[in-house]
Design a protein around this motif. Structure first.
Motif, PDB file in Angstrom:
ATOM      1  N   THR A 194     106.124  75.578  14.265  1.00  0.00           N
ATOM      2  CA  THR A 194     105.591  74.350  13.674  1.00  0.00           C
ATOM      3  C   THR A 194     104.377  74.546  12.781  1.00  0.00           C
ATOM      4  O   THR A 194     104.018  73.643  12.036  1.00  0.00           O
ATOM      5  CB  THR A 194     105.254  73.330  14.782  1.00  0.00           C
ATOM      6  N   SER A 195     103.744  75.716  12.824  1.00  0.00           N
ATOM      7  CA  SER A 195     102.604  75.978  11.945  1.00  0.00           C
ATOM      8  C   SER A 195     102.831  77.297  11.211  1.00  0.00           C
ATOM      9  O   SER A 195     102.607  78.374  11.780  1.00  0.00           O
ATOM     10  CB  SER A 195     101.294  76.028  12.730  1.00  0.00           C
ATOM     11  N   ASP A 230      99.540  79.382  11.002  1.00  0.00           N
ATOM     12  CA  ASP A 230      99.189  80.074  12.247  1.00  0.00           C
ATOM     13  C   ASP A 230     100.101  81.270  12.490  1.00  0.00           C
ATOM     14  O   ASP A 230      99.648  82.350  12.868  1.00  0.00           O
ATOM     15  CB  ASP A 230      99.263  79.129  13.443  1.00  0.00           C
TER      16      ASP A 230
END
Length: 161
Positions: free
Chosen positions: A7-8, A11
């Motif tokens: 989802t990131s 990151d």
């Protein structure tokens, strides 16, 4: 086999390129598409080394990470990329032993992470390959659970697809 939506992207890319998170995984192959398509093969060319050197079949990500980073860094994000990582034979044996599975490490071709970025979303698909046929899915299930736990421990946000 499971598919995880990472989802990131930011990151995950920091973990992939700037930290040691994936350093001990073997790098099987990859492709990065920017202004050209760059293909990387993790297969070690043993003829390059002396016979006395104990050379693994595949390079670790640690040894290739800087090349990947040099292709990805810049003002523009890649159009796409895909990487295939595998757990090392030593770590496969450890995973089997720690989980008391009815497999031998030499029966396992690989436990894989297939990382794919399509220009907007990023996903990881796990894979298990055995050298022999088995109806026993315990290794696959253990690997899938291990990957989810590994991502959680490393604070890599994901959701199931």
């Amino acid at each position: 086999m499971i598919a995880l939506h990472l989802t990131s992207v930011k990151d995950f890319m920091a973990h992939l390129l700037l930290s040691e998170t994936f350093d001990n995984f073997l790098f099987i192959e990859g492709e990065i598409v920017t202004f050209n398509t760059f293909t990387m093969d993790g297969f070690m060319q043993k003829s390059f080394f002396s016979e006395e050197e104990n050379i693994p079949e595949y390079s670790s990500w640690k040894n290739l990470k800087n090349f990947g980073f040099s292709l990805i860094k810049g003002k523009k994000t890649p159009l796409s990329f895909k990487f295939i990582f595998s757990l090392s034979p030593e770590n496969i044996a450890r995973l089997i032993e720690q989980n008391h599975l009815d497999f031998r490490a030499d029966q396992v071709q690989g436990l894989y992470l297939n990382i794919r970025y399509d220009g907007s979303s990023l996903q990881c698909i796990t894979g298990t390959s055995l050298k022999t046929f088995s109806m026993d899915k315990s290794l696959e299930q253990t690997w899938d659970a291990f990957v989810q736990k590994f991502f959680a421990q490393k604070s890599i946000p994901w959701e199931t697809v």
